[in-house]
Design a protein around this motif. Structure first.
Motif, PDB file in Angstrom:
ATOM      1  N   ASP A 197     144.860-141.492   4.193  1.00  0.00           N
ATOM      2  CA  ASP A 197     144.769-142.950   4.349  1.00  0.00           C
ATOM      3  C   ASP A 197     143.314-143.408   4.446  1.00  0.00           C
ATOM      4  O   ASP A 197     143.048-144.615   4.391  1.00  0.00           O
ATOM      5  N   PHE A 198     142.392-142.471   4.627  1.00  0.00           N
ATOM      6  CA  PHE A 198     140.977-142.819   4.826  1.00  0.00           C
ATOM      7  C   PHE A 198     140.110-141.974   3.885  1.00  0.00           C
ATOM      8  O   PHE A 198     139.460-141.017   4.318  1.00  0.00           O
ATOM      9  N   PRO A 199     140.113-142.318   2.574  1.00  0.00           N
ATOM     10  CA  PRO A 199     139.482-141.437   1.579  1.00  0.00           C
ATOM     11  C   PRO A 199     137.988-141.211   1.783  1.00  0.00           C
ATOM     12  O   PRO A 199     137.495-140.105   1.521  1.00  0.00           O
ATOM     13  N   ASN A 200     137.251-142.217   2.262  1.00  0.00           N
ATOM     14  CA  ASN A 200     135.799-142.000   2.469  1.00  0.00           C
ATOM     15  C   ASN A 200     135.564-141.006   3.598  1.00  0.00           C
ATOM     16  O   ASN A 200     134.663-140.169   3.533  1.00  0.00           O
ATOM     17  N   VAL A 201     136.391-141.120   4.632  1.00  0.00           N
ATOM     18  CA  VAL A 201     136.265-140.212   5.783  1.00  0.00           C
ATOM     19  C   VAL A 201     136.636-138.794   5.338  1.00  0.00           C
ATOM     20  O   VAL A 201     135.972-137.820   5.713  1.00  0.00           O
ATOM     21  N   LYS A 202     137.677-138.718   4.523  1.00  0.00           N
ATOM     22  CA  LYS A 202     138.140-137.399   4.053  1.00  0.00           C
ATOM     23  C   LYS A 202     137.034-136.699   3.244  1.00  0.00           C
ATOM     24  O   LYS A 202     136.713-135.540   3.500  1.00  0.00           O
ATOM     25  N   SER A 203     136.414-137.420   2.296  1.00  0.00           N
ATOM     26  CA  SER A 203     135.391-136.732   1.491  1.00  0.00           C
ATOM     27  C   SER A 203     134.133-136.459   2.309  1.00  0.00           C
ATOM     28  O   SER A 203     133.467-135.436   2.105  1.00  0.00           O
ATOM     29  N   TRP A 204     133.823-137.336   3.253  1.00  0.00           N
ATOM     30  CA  TRP A 204     132.687-137.090   4.168  1.00  0.00           C
ATOM     31  C   TRP A 204     132.928-135.799   4.969  1.00  0.00           C
ATOM     32  O   TRP A 204     132.049-134.941   5.069  1.00  0.00           O
ATOM     33  N   ALA A 205     134.143-135.662   5.497  1.00  0.00           N
ATOM     34  CA  ALA A 205     134.467-134.470   6.297  1.00  0.00           C
ATOM     35  C   ALA A 205     134.440-133.211   5.418  1.00  0.00           C
ATOM     36  O   ALA A 205     133.972-132.156   5.856  1.00  0.00           O
ATOM     37  N   ASP A 206     134.918-133.329   4.179  1.00  0.00           N
ATOM     38  CA  ASP A 206     134.890-132.166   3.272  1.00  0.00           C
ATOM     39  C   ASP A 206     133.446-131.749   2.994  1.00  0.00           C
ATOM     40  O   ASP A 206     133.120-130.558   2.955  1.00  0.00           O
ATOM     41  N   ARG A 207     132.600-132.751   2.783  1.00  0.00           N
ATOM     42  CA  ARG A 207     131.175-132.510   2.497  1.00  0.00           C
ATOM     43  C   ARG A 207     130.523-131.771   3.680  1.00  0.00           C
ATOM     44  O   ARG A 207     129.816-130.791   3.513  1.00  0.00           O
ATOM     45  N   ILE A 208     130.785-132.257   4.873  1.00  0.00           N
ATOM     46  CA  ILE A 208     130.177-131.650   6.062  1.00  0.00           C
ATOM     47  C   ILE A 208     130.773-130.257   6.295  1.00  0.00           C
ATOM     48  O   ILE A 208     130.060-129.293   6.576  1.00  0.00           O
ATOM     49  N   GLY A 209     132.102-130.177   6.143  1.00  0.00           N
ATOM     50  CA  GLY A 209     132.801-128.906   6.401  1.00  0.00           C
ATOM     51  C   GLY A 209     132.399-127.794   5.439  1.00  0.00           C
ATOM     52  O   GLY A 209     132.625-126.618   5.715  1.00  0.00           O
ATOM     53  N   ALA A 210     131.795-128.167   4.296  1.00  0.00           N
ATOM     54  CA  ALA A 210     131.386-127.153   3.312  1.00  0.00           C
ATOM     55  C   ALA A 210     130.063-126.495   3.701  1.00  0.00           C
ATOM     56  O   ALA A 210     129.679-125.473   3.129  1.00  0.00           O
ATOM     57  N   ARG A 211     129.353-127.060   4.667  1.00  0.00           N
ATOM     58  CA  ARG A 211     128.048-126.495   5.065  1.00  0.00           C
ATOM     59  C   ARG A 211     128.255-125.183   5.844  1.00  0.00           C
ATOM     60  O   ARG A 211     129.041-125.154   6.816  1.00  0.00           O
ATOM     61  N   PRO A 212     127.542-124.133   5.445  1.00  0.00           N
ATOM     62  CA  PRO A 212     127.709-122.841   6.145  1.00  0.00           C
ATOM     63  C   PRO A 212     127.468-122.960   7.651  1.00  0.00           C
ATOM     64  O   PRO A 212     128.210-122.371   8.449  1.00  0.00           O
ATOM     65  N   ALA A 213     126.449-123.724   8.058  1.00  0.00           N
ATOM     66  CA  ALA A 213     126.148-123.837   9.498  1.00  0.00           C
ATOM     67  C   ALA A 213     127.285-124.540  10.241  1.00  0.00           C
ATOM     68  O   ALA A 213     127.549-124.240  11.407  1.00  0.00           O
ATOM     69  N   VAL A 214     127.944-125.468   9.578  1.00  0.00           N
ATOM     70  CA  VAL A 214     129.068-126.167  10.213  1.00  0.00           C
ATOM     71  C   VAL A 214     130.228-125.186  10.392  1.00  0.00           C
ATOM     72  O   VAL A 214     130.866-125.148  11.457  1.00  0.00           O
ATOM     73  N   GLN A 215     130.474-124.385   9.375  1.00  0.00           N
ATOM     74  CA  GLN A 215     131.557-123.395   9.487  1.00  0.00           C
ATOM     75  C   GLN A 215     131.267-122.392  10.600  1.00  0.00           C
ATOM     76  O   GLN A 215     132.149-122.051  11.389  1.00  0.00           O
ATOM     77  N   LYS A 216     130.007-121.984  10.687  1.00  0.00           N
ATOM     78  CA  LYS A 216     129.646-121.045  11.764  1.00  0.00           C
ATOM     79  C   LYS A 216     129.776-121.731  13.124  1.00  0.00           C
ATOM     80  O   LYS A 216     130.310-121.154  14.069  1.00  0.00           O
ATOM     81  N   GLY A 217     129.292-122.963  13.211  1.00  0.00           N
ATOM     82  CA  GLY A 217     129.353-123.704  14.478  1.00  0.00           C
ATOM     83  C   GLY A 217     130.787-123.911  14.940  1.00  0.00           C
ATOM     84  O   GLY A 217     131.082-123.838  16.140  1.00  0.00           O
ATOM     85  N   CYS A 218     131.680-124.135  13.987  1.00  0.00           N
ATOM     86  CA  CYS A 218     133.092-124.372  14.340  1.00  0.00           C
ATOM     87  C   CYS A 218     133.798-123.088  14.767  1.00  0.00           C
ATOM     88  O   CYS A 218     134.936-123.142  15.236  1.00  0.00           O
ATOM     89  N   ALA A 219     133.151-121.966  14.580  1.00  0.00           N
ATOM     90  CA  ALA A 219     133.760-120.684  15.006  1.00  0.00           C
ATOM     91  C   ALA A 219     133.202-120.226  16.352  1.00  0.00           C
ATOM     92  O   ALA A 219     133.468-119.107  16.788  1.00  0.00           O
ATOM     93  N   VAL A 220     132.415-121.059  17.024  1.00  0.00           N
ATOM     94  CA  VAL A 220     131.839-120.726  18.349  1.00  0.00           C
ATOM     95  C   VAL A 220     132.574-121.505  19.422  1.00  0.00           C
ATOM     96  O   VAL A 220     132.606-122.738  19.364  1.00  0.00           O
ATOM     97  N   PRO A 221     133.168-120.839  20.413  1.00  0.00           N
ATOM     98  CA  PRO A 221     133.343-119.401  20.535  1.00  0.00           C
ATOM     99  C   PRO A 221     134.452-118.864  19.641  1.00  0.00           C
ATOM    100  O   PRO A 221     134.464-117.668  19.335  1.00  0.00           O
TER     101      PRO A 221
END
Ligand SMILES: N[C@@H](CCC(=O)N[C@@H](CS)C(=O)NCC(=O)O)C(=O)O
Length: 266
Positions: A197-221
Motif C-alpha cells: 500500500d506504500f510503494p515509495n516506502v517499500k522501494s526505500w526499504a528495499d534499497r536500504i535493506g540491500a546494503r551489506p552494512a544494514v544486513q550485518k547490523g540487522c543480525a546483531v545480536p
C-alpha cells in the motif's frame, strides 16, 4: 547458552548494549556502516529484554531509561549514550568525519533531526503500541487496536509522501535520517500493515535493506523473526503461524470496522 551480561566487557572502542529489535538496529546499522567506511571498532553484548537485563543497576547506570540500545565509548572515558537519535548523532558527529551518513549544511542537519524526532515521537511509539494492543495486551481491546494500527498507517503514509520523487529522506542521500526509521519499517508486516500500500516506502526499504552494512547490523545480536522477509517466510513455511496471523489480521480489520476507521494521511 550465552552467559547473562553483568557489566561492560570491552575497554576500548565502542561497546553496544542491544537486542534484535527495531530500535536496537538503529545503533548496530550505523556502527556497521562506520566500521565498513572507516574501520571504526565496536563490540556488542546481547541484552535480552525478556530477561529484564536492561533494568539491572549496572545497565541503568549507563542507560537510565532501562531500555536498549545504549552505547559506551571507551575511547571517550566510558561516555554512555542512550536513545536512538542521540546515538546516531553522537556517532556521526564523532566518527563520520567525511559525512558519509550525516550532513554539514545546517538546514540538512535540521531536516535529518526532524525525521529522527518524527521517528522517536511518532512511528516508533505508535507501531510499538500497535504491536502491544494487537498481540501482547492480556485482552484484545478493539479501540486500542484500531487507534494504534491506524496511527501507524497514517505515519507510514507521511513517509510515503516524503519519499515521492526521492530515494532518501534528506538531500537524496542515505543518512542517519533513514537509518532511524528503517528498523520499524522493516517490521511493518508484523504490525498488520501491508507494504504494497506504500510503494515509495517499500522501494526505500528495499534499497536500504540491500546494503551489506544494514544486513550485518540487522543480525546483531541476531536477526529478528519479525522482519518483513522473515515474517513472509514464516507465513509460507509455518501453517500454524499463518493461521494465527490470519486471526490477528481479522481482529484488526473488525476493530477498524467497529469504530468506522478510514485511512487518512497526514
Ligand atoms: N526511544 C528509544 C526507545 C528504546 C526502546 O523502547 N527499546 C525497547 C526495545 S525496541 C526496550 O528496550 N524495551 C525493553 C523494556 O521496555 O523494558 C530509542 O529509540 O532508543
Amino acid at each position: 547458552m550465552a552467559e547473562r551480561p553483568t557489566g561492560l566487557k570491552a575497554n576500548k572502542g565502542i561497546e553496544l548494549l542491544t537486542f534484535g529489535t527495531p530500535n536496537g538496529v538503529k545503533a548496530s546499522i550505523i556502527l556497521e556502516e562506520l566500521k565498513e567506511a572507516y574501520g571504526t571498532d565496536y563490540t556488542w553484548q546481547s541484552i535480552n529484554i525478556m530477561q529484564n537485563i536492561q533494568k539491572e543497576p549496572w545497565f541503568t547506570k549507563l542507560g537510565p531509561n532501562g531500555r536498549i540500545p545504549v552505547i559506551v565509548d571507551h575511547d571517550k572515558g566510558g561516555f554512555a549514550v542512550m536513545e536512538g537519535l542521540a546515538i546516531l548523532t553522537y556517532l556521526t558527529r564523532t566518527y563520520d568525519t567525511d559525512h558519509k551518513f550525516s550532513f554539514t549544511d545546517p538546514l540538512d542537519i535540521s531536516r535529518a533531526e526532524q525525521w529522527m524526532a518524527w521517528q522517536h515521537g511518532g512511528l516508533g511509539p505508535m507501531q510499538g503500541q500497535a504491536n502491544h494492543f494487537n498481540r501482547f495486551a492480556p485482552e484484545r481491546i478493539p479501540y486500542g487496536m484500531q487507534r494504534y494500527t491506524g496511527e501507524t498507517e497514517r505515519l507510514v503514509g507521511v513517509l510515503n509522501t516524503a519519499l515521492e520523487g526521492t530515494d532518501y529522506l534528506v538531500g537524496n542521500k542515505y543518512s542517519i535520517a533513514d537509518i532511524a526509521s528503517y528498523g520499524w519499517v522493516n517490521s511493518l508486516r508484523f504490525a498488520g500493515i501491508e507494504m504494497d500500500d506504500f510503494p515509495n516506502v517499500k522501494s526505500w526499504a528495499d534499497r536500504i535493506g540491500a546494503r551489506p552494512a544494514v544486513q550485518k547490523g540487522c543480525a546483531v545480536p541476531s536477526k529478528s523473526p519479525f522482519g518483513n522477509d522473515a515474517y513472509a517466510q514464516s507465513l509460507k513455511d509455518d501453517k500454524e503461524f499463518a493461521e494465527k496471523e490470519e486471526k490477528v489480521k481479522k481482529q484488526i480489520k473488525a476493530a477498524k470496522e467497529q469504530y468506522g476507521y478510514k485511512y487518512a494521511s497526514p
